[in-house]
Design a protein around this motif. Structure first.
Motif, PDB file in Angstrom:
ATOM      1  N   LEU A 100      51.925  34.715 -53.722  1.00 20.50           N
ATOM      2  CA  LEU A 100      50.590  34.170 -53.989  1.00 20.50           C
ATOM      3  C   LEU A 100      50.215  34.333 -55.452  1.00 20.50           C
ATOM      4  O   LEU A 100      49.713  33.395 -56.093  1.00 20.50           O
ATOM      5  N   LEU A 101      50.450  35.514 -55.995  1.00 17.31           N
ATOM      6  CA  LEU A 101      50.082  35.767 -57.383  1.00 17.31           C
ATOM      7  C   LEU A 101      50.938  34.946 -58.344  1.00 17.31           C
ATOM      8  O   LEU A 101      50.482  34.569 -59.427  1.00 17.31           O
ATOM      9  N   THR A 102      52.161  34.651 -57.938  1.00 20.63           N
ATOM     10  CA  THR A 102      53.045  33.846 -58.785  1.00 20.63           C
ATOM     11  C   THR A 102      52.600  32.393 -58.824  1.00 20.63           C
ATOM     12  O   THR A 102      52.495  31.776 -59.894  1.00 20.63           O
ATOM     13  N   PHE A 103      52.301  31.831 -57.651  1.00 17.97           N
ATOM     14  CA  PHE A 103      51.950  30.412 -57.578  1.00 17.97           C
ATOM     15  C   PHE A 103      50.477  30.146 -57.869  1.00 17.97           C
ATOM     16  O   PHE A 103      50.051  28.993 -57.920  1.00 17.97           O
ATOM     17  N   TYR A 104      49.687  31.207 -58.057  1.00 15.99           N
ATOM     18  CA  TYR A 104      48.275  31.037 -58.433  1.00 15.99           C
ATOM     19  C   TYR A 104      48.052  31.662 -59.801  1.00 15.99           C
ATOM     20  O   TYR A 104      47.102  32.389 -60.003  1.00 15.99           O
ATOM     21  N   ASN A 105      48.888  31.385 -60.722  1.00 11.84           N
ATOM     22  CA  ASN A 105      48.832  32.127 -61.990  1.00 11.84           C
ATOM     23  C   ASN A 105      48.605  31.216 -63.202  1.00 11.84           C
ATOM     24  O   ASN A 105      49.340  31.296 -64.188  1.00 11.84           O
ATOM     25  N   PRO A 106      47.573  30.352 -63.246  1.00  8.90           N
ATOM     26  CA  PRO A 106      46.719  29.947 -62.125  1.00  8.90           C
ATOM     27  C   PRO A 106      47.448  28.966 -61.225  1.00  8.90           C
ATOM     28  O   PRO A 106      48.633  28.756 -61.392  1.00  8.90           O
ATOM     29  N   VAL A 107      46.734  28.314 -60.282  1.00 13.05           N
ATOM     30  CA  VAL A 107      47.355  27.406 -59.337  1.00 13.05           C
ATOM     31  C   VAL A 107      48.158  26.343 -60.089  1.00 13.05           C
ATOM     32  O   VAL A 107      47.666  25.724 -61.026  1.00 13.05           O
ATOM     33  N   ARG A 108      49.398  26.118 -59.643  1.00 18.87           N
ATOM     34  CA  ARG A 108      50.261  25.151 -60.313  1.00 18.87           C
ATOM     35  C   ARG A 108      50.042  23.747 -59.773  1.00 18.87           C
ATOM     36  O   ARG A 108      49.481  22.893 -60.411  1.00 18.87           O
ATOM     37  N   THR A 109      50.530  23.510 -58.564  1.00 16.49           N
ATOM     38  CA  THR A 109      50.420  22.175 -57.978  1.00 16.49           C
ATOM     39  C   THR A 109      49.939  22.286 -56.541  1.00 16.49           C
ATOM     40  O   THR A 109      50.049  23.331 -55.909  1.00 16.49           O
ATOM     41  N   ALA A 146      43.548  28.364 -34.814  1.00 18.31           N
ATOM     42  CA  ALA A 146      43.370  29.425 -35.803  1.00 18.31           C
ATOM     43  C   ALA A 146      44.281  29.212 -37.003  1.00 18.31           C
ATOM     44  O   ALA A 146      43.877  29.368 -38.162  1.00 18.31           O
ATOM     45  N   TYR A 147      45.501  28.823 -36.720  1.00 12.96           N
ATOM     46  CA  TYR A 147      46.496  28.626 -37.780  1.00 12.96           C
ATOM     47  C   TYR A 147      46.098  27.473 -38.713  1.00 12.96           C
ATOM     48  O   TYR A 147      46.075  27.612 -39.933  1.00 12.96           O
ATOM     49  N   VAL A 148      45.767  26.326 -38.125  1.00 15.57           N
ATOM     50  CA  VAL A 148      45.380  25.162 -38.922  1.00 15.57           C
ATOM     51  C   VAL A 148      44.084  25.430 -39.677  1.00 15.57           C
ATOM     52  O   VAL A 148      43.954  25.105 -40.862  1.00 15.57           O
ATOM     53  N   GLY A 149      43.120  26.061 -38.999  1.00 12.57           N
ATOM     54  CA  GLY A 149      41.846  26.355 -39.651  1.00 12.57           C
ATOM     55  C   GLY A 149      41.996  27.312 -40.812  1.00 12.57           C
ATOM     56  O   GLY A 149      41.392  27.119 -41.881  1.00 12.57           O
ATOM     57  N   ALA A 150      42.790  28.358 -40.642  1.00 17.77           N
ATOM     58  CA  ALA A 150      42.984  29.341 -41.707  1.00 17.77           C
ATOM     59  C   ALA A 150      43.723  28.728 -42.893  1.00 17.77           C
ATOM     60  O   ALA A 150      43.350  28.944 -44.054  1.00 17.77           O
ATOM     61  N   THR A 151      44.769  27.968 -42.617  1.00 19.36           N
ATOM     62  CA  THR A 151      45.523  27.344 -43.699  1.00 19.36           C
ATOM     63  C   THR A 151      44.661  26.354 -44.471  1.00 19.36           C
ATOM     64  O   THR A 151      44.638  26.345 -45.702  1.00 19.36           O
ATOM     65  N   SER A 152      43.926  25.517 -43.727  1.00 15.21           N
ATOM     66  CA  SER A 152      43.053  24.532 -44.376  1.00 15.21           C
ATOM     67  C   SER A 152      41.967  25.217 -45.192  1.00 15.21           C
ATOM     68  O   SER A 152      41.671  24.817 -46.322  1.00 15.21           O
ATOM     69  N   GLY A 153      41.373  26.278 -44.628  1.00 17.20           N
ATOM     70  CA  GLY A 153      40.320  27.002 -45.335  1.00 17.20           C
ATOM     71  C   GLY A 153      40.825  27.643 -46.606  1.00 17.20           C
ATOM     72  O   GLY A 153      40.161  27.604 -47.654  1.00 17.20           O
ATOM     73  N   ALA A 154      42.025  28.242 -46.552  1.00 17.74           N
ATOM     74  CA  ALA A 154      42.590  28.893 -47.728  1.00 17.74           C
ATOM     75  C   ALA A 154      42.894  27.880 -48.829  1.00 17.74           C
ATOM     76  O   ALA A 154      42.632  28.115 -50.017  1.00 17.74           O
ATOM     77  N   VAL A 155      43.461  26.737 -48.443  1.00 21.28           N
ATOM     78  CA  VAL A 155      43.766  25.695 -49.429  1.00 21.28           C
ATOM     79  C   VAL A 155      42.475  25.155 -50.041  1.00 21.28           C
ATOM     80  O   VAL A 155      42.377  24.967 -51.266  1.00 21.28           O
ATOM     81  N   PHE A 156      41.471  24.902 -49.201  1.00 19.34           N
ATOM     82  CA  PHE A 156      40.197  24.373 -49.683  1.00 19.34           C
ATOM     83  C   PHE A 156      39.558  25.333 -50.685  1.00 19.34           C
ATOM     84  O   PHE A 156      39.088  24.923 -51.755  1.00 19.34           O
ATOM     85  N   VAL A 157      39.530  26.630 -50.353  1.00 17.01           N
ATOM     86  CA  VAL A 157      38.938  27.626 -51.260  1.00 17.01           C
ATOM     87  C   VAL A 157      39.722  27.701 -52.558  1.00 17.01           C
ATOM     88  O   VAL A 157      39.151  27.751 -53.654  1.00 17.01           O
ATOM     89  N   VAL A 176      41.523  34.160 -57.745  1.00 13.81           N
ATOM     90  CA  VAL A 176      41.343  33.119 -56.731  1.00 13.81           C
ATOM     91  C   VAL A 176      42.160  33.409 -55.462  1.00 13.81           C
ATOM     92  O   VAL A 176      41.667  33.186 -54.349  1.00 13.81           O
ATOM     93  N   PRO A 177      43.422  33.903 -55.548  1.00 17.04           N
ATOM     94  CA  PRO A 177      44.172  34.180 -54.325  1.00 17.04           C
ATOM     95  C   PRO A 177      43.453  35.138 -53.388  1.00 17.04           C
ATOM     96  O   PRO A 177      43.534  34.997 -52.163  1.00 17.04           O
ATOM     97  N   VAL A 182      40.689  36.039 -48.245  1.00 18.00           N
ATOM     98  CA  VAL A 182      39.476  36.445 -47.535  1.00 18.00           C
ATOM     99  C   VAL A 182      38.960  35.295 -46.674  1.00 18.00           C
ATOM    100  O   VAL A 182      38.631  35.477 -45.493  1.00 18.00           O
ATOM    101  N   ALA A 183      38.900  34.094 -47.256  1.00 16.23           N
ATOM    102  CA  ALA A 183      38.426  32.926 -46.509  1.00 16.23           C
ATOM    103  C   ALA A 183      39.319  32.644 -45.305  1.00 16.23           C
ATOM    104  O   ALA A 183      38.836  32.351 -44.201  1.00 16.23           O
ATOM    105  N   ALA A 184      40.624  32.752 -45.505  1.00 15.31           N
ATOM    106  CA  ALA A 184      41.568  32.480 -44.420  1.00 15.31           C
ATOM    107  C   ALA A 184      41.420  33.489 -43.294  1.00 15.31           C
ATOM    108  O   ALA A 184      41.449  33.132 -42.114  1.00 15.31           O
TER     109      ALA A 184
END
Length: 320
Positions: A100-109, A146-157, A176-177, A182-184
């Protein structure tokens, strides 16, 4: 034979629970063989039936309890899947936090955000399901929701915050990660365990006698699980980006991206080793609630079961 019913660490105190969870969350327990686990299970079940095993020492009995509790669900006695066990949490969460910290350093794509959250929330859903209150039934549809909601929420945040923080300091972007996790969790855990909130979970007296199902106990338990899960990841995902920021300012990370990833992962592992047993100790699996905090209908049912004063507190397994 030494007693294996009662642990040598007082579970009513934080230090006692810390001693216990430091052992149960030991990553080395992931590699315990089936033969060793079966031997530990034999010792525990024999003790529960009042059978004395003459060659089992006190140390072996305690070790058997730790191994048994690390791999066997307390509600149904079923062996938990390996990656969902608390002993696997530290190494798995360390790798995921590093990613997470690698791909949000900051968010790449966007693909990186979605792929990373897909893996993280898959693991989170596995841990939530494995450490739930197993007496409450969870359907496949609830797990998928739960899985779809958490993934969608995390991506949205993640995407939303990065859009808002375009001109913000780089350190703020690196946090941001944490907001995404937390949101997920706020979506994943309550949704995964919604049956408990709807139907309630079984509460007992101090002797383990069933008293009835309580939605208030479920709400308290799930709330504590949510707080503890956030606590487990906060030190790594808050402090590691801060440390990396300081090291980069001092030109100590010019050896390349691979070196940066290794440093982030190792630091995440260090904070996980510290945070996991502490978080579990702050919010233990066996939870209690004052009887007068239960639903009035359940209080009336409890009064009917007791000729003498009703218990002051009720007990339940909130999960981890």
């Amino acid at each position: 034979m030494a007693s294996v019913t009662n642990l040598p660490w007082d579970q009513s105190t934080f230090i006692g629970r810390l001693n216990y969870y430091a052992r149960v969350t030991d990553p080395r327990l992931v590699f315990v063989t089936n033969a060793t686990l079966n031997k530990a299970k034999h010792i525990i079940l024999a003790n529960q039936k009042g059978i004395k095993l003459p060659h089992v020492t006190k140390e072996e009995a305690i070790r058997a309890r730790v191994i048994y509790n690390s791999a066997i669900h307390p509600d149904n006695g079923v062996r938990m899947n390996m990656i969902g066990r608390l002993s696997a949490y530290m190494p798995c969460a360390t790798i995921l936090a590093g990613a997470l910290l690698t791909f949000y350093n900051p968010v790449r794509t966007m693909p990186q955000v979605i792929a990373t959250q897909f893996v993280v929330q898959s693991y989170t859903a596995t841990v939530n399901y494995t450490n739930r209150n197993a007496k409450s039934q969870t359907t496949g549809w609830q797990i998928a929701t739960a899985y779809v909601g958490a993934t969608s929420g995390a991506v949205f945040v993640s995407v939303g915050l990065n859009s808002l923080l375009v001109k913000a300091p780089i350190l703020l972007k690196r946090w941001v990660p944490l907001a995404a996790v937390v949101a997920a969790n706020c979506v994943n855990i309550p949704t995964m365990r919604q049956r408990e909130l709807i139907d309630g979970i079984m509460v007992t007296d101090k002797d383990g006698n069933a008293l009835g199902e309580s939605r208030r106990a479920a709400a308290k338990g799930i709330g504590e699980v949510l707080i503890s899960r956030i606590f487990l990841v906060t030190p790594a995902m808050l402090l590691v980006p801060t440390i990396i920021q300081v090291l980069e300012r001092r030109s100590m990370l010019k050896s390349g991206r691979v070196f940066l990833i290794c440093i982030q992962t190792l630091l995440s592992g260090f904070f996980m080793i510290v945070a996991v047993p502490i978080g579990c100790s702050l919010f233990p699996q066996q939870c209690s609630l004052r009887t007068d905090q239960l639903e009035l209908s359940l209080q009336e049912d409890i009064k009917k079961k007791y000729d003498h004063p009703i218990p002051d507190r009720v007990y339940f397994n909130k999960g981890l």
